[in-house]
Design a protein around this motif. Structure first.
Motif, PDB file in Angstrom:
ATOM      1  N   VAL A 163      11.445  -4.561  34.657  1.00  0.00           N
ATOM      2  CA  VAL A 163      10.234  -4.076  35.979  1.00  0.00           C
ATOM      3  C   VAL A 163      10.067  -5.064  36.878  1.00  0.00           C
ATOM      4  O   VAL A 163      10.592  -6.078  36.707  1.00  0.00           O
ATOM      5  CB  VAL A 163       9.175  -3.953  34.605  1.00  0.00           C
ATOM      6  CG1 VAL A 163       8.675  -2.664  33.766  1.00  0.00           C
ATOM      7  CG2 VAL A 163       8.370  -4.712  33.492  1.00  0.00           C
TER       8      VAL A 163
ATOM      9  N   THR B 224       6.886  -1.734  22.008  1.00  0.00           N
ATOM     10  CA  THR B 224       6.975  -1.803  22.953  1.00  0.00           C
ATOM     11  C   THR B 224       6.349  -0.840  23.531  1.00  0.00           C
ATOM     12  O   THR B 224       6.241  -0.982  24.425  1.00  0.00           O
ATOM     13  CB  THR B 224       9.066  -1.489  23.397  1.00  0.00           C
ATOM     14  OG1 THR B 224       9.146  -2.384  22.662  1.00  0.00           O
ATOM     15  CG2 THR B 224       9.374  -1.051  24.720  1.00  0.00           C
ATOM     16  N   SER B 225       6.186   0.407  22.871  1.00  0.00           N
ATOM     17  CA  SER B 225       5.307   1.519  22.822  1.00  0.00           C
ATOM     18  C   SER B 225       4.357   1.259  23.240  1.00  0.00           C
ATOM     19  O   SER B 225       3.426   1.164  24.103  1.00  0.00           O
ATOM     20  CB  SER B 225       5.557   2.363  21.606  1.00  0.00           C
ATOM     21  OG  SER B 225       4.898   1.611  20.787  1.00  0.00           O
TER      22      SER B 225
ATOM     23  N   LEU C 244       9.980  -5.205  29.014  1.00  0.00           N
ATOM     24  CA  LEU C 244       8.695  -4.476  28.557  1.00  0.00           C
ATOM     25  C   LEU C 244       8.880  -4.688  27.075  1.00  0.00           C
ATOM     26  O   LEU C 244       8.390  -5.174  26.166  1.00  0.00           O
ATOM     27  CB  LEU C 244       8.905  -2.744  28.697  1.00  0.00           C
ATOM     28  CG  LEU C 244       7.314  -2.111  29.950  1.00  0.00           C
ATOM     29  CD1 LEU C 244       7.938  -0.983  29.750  1.00  0.00           C
ATOM     30  CD2 LEU C 244       6.143  -2.785  29.524  1.00  0.00           C
TER      31      LEU C 244
ATOM     32  N   VAL D  41       4.704  -9.244  31.212  1.00  0.00           N
ATOM     33  CA  VAL D  41       5.825  -8.413  31.199  1.00  0.00           C
ATOM     34  C   VAL D  41       6.544  -9.041  32.716  1.00  0.00           C
ATOM     35  O   VAL D  41       7.617  -8.627  32.343  1.00  0.00           O
ATOM     36  CB  VAL D  41       5.029  -7.137  31.647  1.00  0.00           C
ATOM     37  CG1 VAL D  41       5.841  -5.910  32.020  1.00  0.00           C
ATOM     38  CG2 VAL D  41       4.832  -6.423  30.026  1.00  0.00           C
TER      39      VAL D  41
ATOM     40  N   ARG E 176       9.565   1.110  37.135  1.00  0.00           N
ATOM     41  CA  ARG E 176      10.264   0.511  35.953  1.00  0.00           C
ATOM     42  C   ARG E 176      11.382   1.120  36.072  1.00  0.00           C
ATOM     43  O   ARG E 176      11.844   2.113  37.075  1.00  0.00           O
ATOM     44  CB  ARG E 176       9.454   1.775  35.141  1.00  0.00           C
ATOM     45  CG  ARG E 176       8.431   1.179  34.316  1.00  0.00           C
ATOM     46  CD  ARG E 176       6.974   2.660  33.988  1.00  0.00           C
ATOM     47  NE  ARG E 176       5.832   1.457  33.139  1.00  0.00           N
ATOM     48  CZ  ARG E 176       5.114   1.467  33.259  1.00  0.00           C
ATOM     49  NH1 ARG E 176       4.686   1.494  34.598  1.00  0.00           N
ATOM     50  NH2 ARG E 176       3.862   1.216  32.560  1.00  0.00           N
TER      51      ARG E 176
ATOM     52  N   SER F 147      -0.250   0.906  31.067  1.00  0.00           N
ATOM     53  CA  SER F 147      -0.587   2.550  31.525  1.00  0.00           C
ATOM     54  C   SER F 147      -1.918   2.615  31.519  1.00  0.00           C
ATOM     55  O   SER F 147      -2.741   3.132  32.745  1.00  0.00           O
ATOM     56  CB  SER F 147       0.049   3.459  30.720  1.00  0.00           C
ATOM     57  OG  SER F 147       1.310   3.692  30.931  1.00  0.00           O
TER      58      SER F 147
ATOM     59  N   SER G 153       3.811  -0.980  26.593  1.00  0.00           N
ATOM     60  CA  SER G 153       3.959   0.482  27.466  1.00  0.00           C
ATOM     61  C   SER G 153       2.099   1.147  27.930  1.00  0.00           C
ATOM     62  O   SER G 153       2.233   1.089  28.447  1.00  0.00           O
ATOM     63  CB  SER G 153       4.615   1.235  26.818  1.00  0.00           C
ATOM     64  OG  SER G 153       4.517   2.543  28.052  1.00  0.00           O
ATOM     65  N   ARG G 154       1.707   1.876  26.380  1.00  0.00           N
ATOM     66  CA  ARG G 154       0.831   1.954  26.715  1.00  0.00           C
ATOM     67  C   ARG G 154      -0.581   0.934  27.179  1.00  0.00           C
ATOM     68  O   ARG G 154      -1.151   1.812  27.897  1.00  0.00           O
ATOM     69  CB  ARG G 154       0.096   2.222  25.281  1.00  0.00           C
ATOM     70  CG  ARG G 154       1.140   3.563  25.320  1.00  0.00           C
ATOM     71  CD  ARG G 154       0.023   3.708  23.418  1.00  0.00           C
ATOM     72  NE  ARG G 154       0.269   3.227  22.121  1.00  0.00           N
ATOM     73  CZ  ARG G 154       0.947   3.245  21.288  1.00  0.00           C
ATOM     74  NH1 ARG G 154       2.193   3.797  21.828  1.00  0.00           N
ATOM     75  NH2 ARG G 154       0.667   1.877  21.003  1.00  0.00           N
TER      76      ARG G 154
END
Length: 300
Positions: free
Chosen positions: A55, A29-30, A18, A12, A50, A37, A33-34
């Motif tokens: 990023v 992408t999600s 992302l 990343v 972000r 996180s 992202s998870r």
């Protein structure tokens, strides 16, 4: 800590985006992202800033980067070791160089290594030395042929390569024994790799010279042609100066400037089994290539 999350974080940061990192790693992408996180929750502080443009690492993330890099590398090494124990040879070898004369030899070495180790993926990249060093230190490269830099990696010298001036045939110093380095501030100068740190920029900076830049180019062949037609002078590494064009003269610098070219590999204990196997295979051959280049340079 899940080392795959560490590797994803490094990707990343390398991509700065992302979505691009997700594409590189085969995630959505999600999903990436998870994963980020989850890693932030695990360490207990934000790792990424972000924005709409991409990023960037937080200050705390930059502090942790060496550790994330080590974890990612050790995770990859663990997978390779387990595969070796199971009798399955897998892995990935990522190699880079800053010098065109090494392109073909490295490509041939990678092809030969891949034939002998078909389960190992091989990647090759060409950049200037400074970004290649960052790739080594961040665990994104396993071996790079570069000019010497300071940093947390293993350095194996190959050759001392002089910087030289290229001048047009009608230049007042075309037949001189050397080109005074301070004259780059006077003659129309063809600037290679603008906005990048290179052997040229480091040499000029170390001598306190602000070149009289009249043209900027991104390719050596363009610099040669501009010199040939009399639009200025430039400076290059001697390994590039195999010139067979009577319109261009190659002159040593006064004072002489030598660039130490060598092999950068990760610090001890941070290379994967595949990377160590490739280094053992490639380094003697790269040394022979370097000796050949040195002999060619000595013959002028």
């Amino acid at each position: 800590m899940d080392t795959s999350k560490c590797q994803a974080l490094l990707t990343v940061l390398e991509k700065g985006n992302l979505a691009h990192a997700a594409e590189e790693l085969g995630y959505t992408t999600s999903g990436i992202s998870r994963m980020m996180s989850s890693l932030e929750a695990e360490v207990g502080f934000p790792l990424l800033v972000r924005s709409k443009t991409g990023v960037k690492p937080t200050a705390d993330c930059r502090t942790m980067l060496p550790t994330f890099t080590q974890l990612a590398t050790l995770g990859e090494s663990c997978e390779e070791q387990a595969s070796l124990i199971r009798g399955i040879e897998v892995g990935r070898v990522r190699v880079g160089t800053a010098y065109r004369p090494f392109y073909d030899p490295i490509a041939e070495l990678l092809a030969e290594f891949s034939d002998a180790h078909p389960g190992v993926e091989v990647d090759f990249t060409a950049r200037n030395s400074s970004p290649l060093v960052r790739g080594i230190e961040r665990g994104r490269l396993d071996l790079a042929v570069i000019s010497h830099r300071e940093g947390d990696f293993t350095w194996t010298p190959l050759l001392e390569d002089p910087m030289v001036a290229l001048v047009p045939a009608d230049h007042p110093l075309a037949n001189a024994s050397a080109y005074p380095i301070e004259r780059f501030a006077q003659d129309a100068f063809i600037l290679l790799y603008p906005d990048e740190e290179s052997d040229n920029s480091r040499t000029l900076a170390s001598h306190g010279i602000q070149p009289n830049a009249h043209n900027t180019v991104l390719e050596l062949r363009d610099a040669f042609e501009l010199v040939a037609v009399g639009l200025g002078v430039t400076m290059i590494n001697r390994v590039y100066a195999d010139v067979h064009d009577e319109r261009v003269h190659v002159l040593p610098l006064d004072p002489a400037v030598n660039i130490s070219i060598g092999i950068a590999t990760p610090a001890p204990g941070l290379s994967s089994p595949a990377a160590r196997a490739f280094a053992d295979f490639a380094m003697p051959r790269l040394s022979r290539v370097a000796r050949k280049l040195s002999r060619q340079a000595a013959r002028g």
